[in-house]
Design a protein around this motif. Structure first.
Motif, mmCIF file in Angstrom:
data_model
loop_
_atom_site.group_PDB
_atom_site.id
_atom_site.type_symbol
_atom_site.label_atom_id
_atom_site.label_comp_id
_atom_site.label_asym_id
_atom_site.label_seq_id
_atom_site.Cartn_x
_atom_site.Cartn_y
_atom_site.Cartn_z
ATOM 1 N N PHE A 121 0.819 -1.203 0.000
ATOM 2 C CA PHE A 121 0.000 0.000 0.000
ATOM 3 C C PHE A 121 0.856 1.259 0.000
ATOM 4 C CE2 PHE A 121 -2.351 -3.350 2.218
ATOM 5 C CZ PHE A 121 -3.529 -3.374 1.492
ATOM 6 N N PRO A 122 0.822 2.027 -1.083
ATOM 7 C CA PRO A 122 1.504 3.318 -1.063
ATOM 8 C C PRO A 122 0.869 4.201 0.016
ATOM 9 C CG PRO A 122 0.850 2.729 -3.300
ATOM 10 C CD PRO A 122 0.200 1.747 -2.373
ATOM 11 N N VAL A 123 1.698 4.965 0.703
ATOM 12 C CA VAL A 123 1.222 5.810 1.801
ATOM 13 C C VAL A 123 1.571 7.267 1.504
ATOM 14 C CG1 VAL A 123 1.485 6.344 4.261
ATOM 15 C CG2 VAL A 123 1.417 3.960 3.500
ATOM 16 N N HIS A 124 0.625 8.150 1.787
ATOM 17 C CA HIS A 124 0.828 9.589 1.639
ATOM 18 C C HIS A 124 0.478 10.266 2.954
ATOM 19 C CE1 HIS A 124 1.419 9.390 -2.706
ATOM 20 N NE2 HIS A 124 0.523 8.422 -2.673
ATOM 21 N N ALA A 125 1.127 11.389 3.217
ATOM 22 C CA ALA A 125 0.917 12.113 4.471
ATOM 23 C C ALA A 125 -0.429 12.821 4.517
ATOM 24 C CB ALA A 125 2.050 13.106 4.699
ATOM 25 N N THR A 126 -0.905 13.280 3.363
ATOM 26 C CA THR A 126 -2.173 14.014 3.318
ATOM 27 C C THR A 126 -3.026 13.530 2.154
ATOM 28 O OG1 THR A 126 -1.376 15.743 1.829
ATOM 29 C CG2 THR A 126 -1.020 16.097 4.211
ATOM 30 N N ALA A 127 -4.301 13.825 2.242
ATOM 31 C CA ALA A 127 -5.214 13.468 1.150
ATOM 32 C C ALA A 127 -4.848 14.224 -0.124
ATOM 33 C CB ALA A 127 -6.655 13.762 1.553
#
Length: 122
Positions: free
Chosen positions: A101-107
């Motif tokens: 799962f790629p993860v990002h800090a913000t939407a």
């Protein structure tokens, strides 16, 4: 026992952000599954699952994410996670599923590709 899970889905461009807040457990599975499946059925370019407000994340939550990932394979839908809580990160790390799962800090960061205009033809 009361179910402690809330969900909300918002569109940003042609992407969707599905926010889950509270406990993702067997008791709350119908709420989480409905929110995630309804978002996926809308066929967004990016489906960002915001898990920043998840306090309890059990194998039920993990199975929901894995099933959602399986359903996006081979489709033009990028599935990403937004700011998973420490509890979610721990479950993903222990089960060695974090790399899936790629993860990002913000939407906003998660949906950025969907906000870019199409490239001009050459």
């Amino acid at each position: 026992m009361s179910v402690r899970l809330k969900s909300d889905t918002m569109a940003i461009g042609d992407a969707l952000v599905c926010v889950l807040a509270g406990d993702v457990t067997m008791d709350s599975e119908p709420i989480a599954a409905h929110a995630l499946n309804a978002a996926l059925d809308r066929a967004p370019s990016v489906l960002a699952v915001d898990l920043s407000q998840v306090e309890l994340f059990t194998s039920t939550g993990l199975n929901l994410l894995l099933e959602l990932r399986q359903r996006t394979l081979g489709r033009p839908i990028a599935l990403v996670l937004v700011a998973p809580s420490d509890m979610v990160r721990r479950v993903l790390e222990i089960t060695e599923t974090a790399p899936l799962f790629p993860v990002h800090a913000t939407a906003e960061q998660a949906v950025r590709p969907s906000l870019q205009p199409p490239a001009a033809p050459h």
